[in-house]
Design an enzyme around this catalytic site. Structure first.
Site, short mmCIF file in Angstrom:
data_model
loop_
_atom_site.label_atom_id
_atom_site.label_comp_id
_atom_site.label_asym_id
_atom_site.label_seq_id
_atom_site.Cartn_x
_atom_site.Cartn_y
_atom_site.Cartn_z
N HIS A 190 7.93 -7.61 -3.53
CA HIS A 190 6.65 -8.06 -4.08
C HIS A 190 6.83 -9.39 -4.81
O HIS A 190 7.27 -9.41 -5.97
CB HIS A 190 6.08 -7.01 -5.04
CG HIS A 190 5.58 -5.78 -4.35
ND1 HIS A 190 4.31 -5.68 -3.85
CD2 HIS A 190 6.20 -4.61 -4.07
CE1 HIS A 190 4.15 -4.49 -3.28
NE2 HIS A 190 5.29 -3.83 -3.39
N LYS A 197 -10.11 -14.11 -16.43
CA LYS A 197 -10.44 -14.57 -17.77
C LYS A 197 -9.93 -15.98 -18.05
O LYS A 197 -10.62 -16.80 -18.66
CB LYS A 197 -9.87 -13.59 -18.80
CG LYS A 197 -10.13 -13.96 -20.25
CD LYS A 197 -11.58 -13.74 -20.66
CE LYS A 197 -11.86 -12.27 -20.85
NZ LYS A 197 -13.22 -12.03 -21.42
N CYS A 209 5.30 -6.03 1.69
CA CYS A 209 5.60 -4.60 1.61
C CYS A 209 4.92 -3.85 2.77
O CYS A 209 5.30 -4.03 3.92
CB CYS A 209 5.21 -4.05 0.24
SG CYS A 209 5.97 -2.44 -0.11
N TYR A 210 3.91 -3.02 2.50
CA TYR A 210 3.23 -2.34 3.60
C TYR A 210 2.65 -3.36 4.58
O TYR A 210 2.62 -3.12 5.78
CB TYR A 210 2.11 -1.44 3.07
CG TYR A 210 1.38 -0.69 4.17
CD1 TYR A 210 1.86 0.53 4.64
CD2 TYR A 210 0.22 -1.21 4.75
CE1 TYR A 210 1.21 1.21 5.66
CE2 TYR A 210 -0.43 -0.53 5.77
CZ TYR A 210 0.07 0.67 6.22
OH TYR A 210 -0.57 1.35 7.24
N GLU A 262 4.47 -11.22 -5.94
CA GLU A 262 3.34 -11.47 -6.84
C GLU A 262 3.59 -10.99 -8.26
O GLU A 262 2.87 -11.39 -9.18
CB GLU A 262 2.07 -10.81 -6.29
CG GLU A 262 2.06 -9.29 -6.28
CD GLU A 262 2.66 -8.67 -5.03
OE1 GLU A 262 2.26 -7.54 -4.69
OE2 GLU A 262 3.53 -9.30 -4.41
N ASP A 271 -17.33 -14.54 -21.98
CA ASP A 271 -17.86 -14.49 -20.63
C ASP A 271 -19.36 -14.79 -20.58
O ASP A 271 -19.81 -15.61 -19.77
CB ASP A 271 -17.58 -13.12 -20.00
CG ASP A 271 -16.11 -12.76 -20.08
OD1 ASP A 271 -15.27 -13.67 -20.00
OD2 ASP A 271 -15.79 -11.57 -20.24
N GLY A 296 0.83 -1.19 0.00
CA GLY A 296 0.00 0.00 0.00
C GLY A 296 0.87 1.24 0.00
O GLY A 296 2.07 1.17 0.26
#
Length: 512
Positions: free
Chosen positions: A165, A365, A81-82, A167, A223, A54
């Site tokens: 990070h 997706k 992180c944060y 991710e 979708d 954040g």
């Protein structure tokens, strides 16, 4: 659902990527604002928590905090992180401004052999504060040039935290690190599979709609097709699919949709030609948000009219997926700034009479396509080019008229035809989405020794796994040349073709 992870979003632009990585480990997760009510978070019966990054400092007035019930739960925690700084602050450690901030690629050095960090050296940092004193019970696991504690852990409580990070793709091995936490440390079962998604969705759909008749809004896109097929699997003949030809679809799409649903899926389908209504409603409008809202409003009103002739069904199926929700900043799952209104999320009128059935609402997706394949849908339907609900409205910048829509439709068909012939579209072909955009910009050209003053067409082709981030595709020059030549020669009203080389972020995939 006891086999799940709750991700707490402290305002990170990467929070959705954390969810992606957990899902890739085949474990279910949901993303919540950091201050979401306790009962809402605990409703999914999480077995662990992940705290996102954040933009704040933990010492700022009103800075996001870890709610006490999370620590009281005694469940495993991974802070990123944060999230690491908030965990440190909450447990009695010290966080201070960094002497040198770290943004971008960095290197870490593991301090304790035998952990997953042995496999990681290059990482992605994005912070101005750093941990300077560990909380009681923690040990240092890694360091970096500007962070004495780039990773820390309390093995007894299964609390772990990373200053970097994991991710993002810029941290090689980061996805494996998240999977290690989720599966090996937390002991969660990797059972979030297409078949389990189908089974759980069928149960929820049956519980929600009971014996009532249900309308499905189908557009021919991936979708809406998968959503309708999933609901049809759940309730069979209770479902009636309604296809509205808005006049804003791609070439030959109305005919393809009818064939797919009536002949391939065996679903009852009502087809409505409403092109004149849509063009009349859009006349003179150029603002993209207003155009989306017009399409959303018209969409619902047509379905309300159709519902009356079908005995007034209460439920409407829509193919809303998670990126739609994130970009429209729906209030139920995230704090992100609204990027644009999706016609089926923020663009629906407040007084509509339907209850929405959205079985794909929290799927990415690639998960939608995996579910479609597991349902047995034809590959050409599952892997067809994604198409926005508002149709060519969002690709025809400026006023949308029948003439401009047909101009765009013709250019788009040429692009898709050439990319398909070159083997650049389809499953695993290297291009996730490609389309043409008609710009309200005229430029001077020369055709047959005569001056022209016509519109410009932009080409967009991107590669992405989840449509949350995307990179532009380096299409071969010879393919671009063929596309450009054909569009200028075959489509009246276009005399210039440009190629969009912007990634997401900073751009979105669609232009409007």
């Amino acid at each position: 659902m006891k086999n799940s992870i709750a991700i707490l979003d402290f305002g990170s632009q990467y929070a959705q990527l954390i969810a992606r990585r957990v899902r890739e480990a085949h474990v279910y997760c949901e993303l919540f604002p950091w201050d979401a009510p306790q009962e809402e978070i605990l409703a999914i019966q999480p077995q662990a928590f992940i705290l996102s990054g954040g933009p704040n400092s933990v010492y700022e007035p009103g800075a996001p905090i870890i709610q006490p019930f999370i620590l009281d739960s005694k469940l495993p925690i991974l802070g990123i992180c944060y999230g690491m700084q908030a965990l440190t602050h909450a447990l009695g450690g010290q966080v201070d401004p960094s002497a040198q901030r770290e943004y971008g690629q960095a290197e870490i050095q593991p301090l304790m052999p035998g952990t997953m960090l042995d496999e990681i050296s290059k990482v992605w940092m994005s912070h101005g504060d750093r941990v300077t004193q560990l909380p009681p019970g923690f040990v240092a696991l890694a360091t970096s040039g500007s962070s004495p504690y780039a990773a820390m852990g309390d093995f007894s409580r299964k609390y772990f935290a990373l200053q970097f990070h994991p991710e993002v793709n810029h941290t090689p091995g980061g996805a494996a690190l998240i999977e290690h936490f989720v599966v090996d440390i937390c002991g969660l079962r990797p059972d979030w599979t297409p078949q389990s998604i189908i089974d759980q969705s069928i149960a929820r759909i049956r519980q929600q709609v009971g014996k009532n008749r249900v309308l499905a809004a189908v557009s021919g896109g991936v979708d809406s097709s998968v959503a309708a097929a999933l609901v049809h699997r759940a309730i069979g003949d209770q479902l009636v699919a309604v296809f509205v030809d808005t006049g804003l679809l791609r070439r030959n799409e109305p005919e393809q949709v009818v064939i797919a649903f009536r002949e391939m899926l065996g679903v009852e389908l009502v087809a409505i030609n409403a092109a004149d209504e849509y063009f009349a409603a859009l006349q003179g409008e150029t603002d993209p948000e207003k155009k989306r809202k017009i399409v959303g409003e018209k969409f619902i009103r047509i379905f309300e009219q159709q519902a009356k002739s079908l005995g007034q069904p209460q439920f409407l199926v829509q193919g809303t997926i998670y990126p739609d929700v994130v970009e429209s900043s729906a209030p139920d799952r995230n704090k992100a700034e609204k990027i644009k209104t999706h016609h089926n999320v923020g663009g629906l009128p407040d007084d509509m009479t339907f209850t929405l059935v959205e079985p794909l609402r929290y799927l990415f997706k690639d998960e939608v396509r995996a579910v479609g394949e597991a349902l047995g849908l034809p590959l050409e339907m599952v892997w067809r080019q994604p198409f926005p609900g508002p149709g060519l409205t969002v690709r025809c910048l400026g006023e949308v008229t029948p003439e401009r829509a047909e101009r765009l439709r013709a250019a788009d068909a040429i692009l898709i035809e050439e990319l398909t012939a070159a083997g650049l579209l389809g499953k695993g072909a290297g291009t996730s989405q490609a389309f043409a955009v008609l710009l309200p910009v005229r430029s001077v050209g020369v055709m047959g020794d005569q001056r022209t003053y016509q519109e410009a067409c932009a080409i967009r082709a991107v590669l992405t796994d989840d449509f949350m981030t995307a990179d532009w595709v380096r299409l071969p020059y010879e393919v671009l040349a063929r596309v450009s030549t054909r569009i200028v020669n075959e489509v009246r009203g276009i005399n210039r073709v440009v190629y969009d080389i912007t990634s997401k972020p900073p751009a979105t995939i669609e232009w409007e």
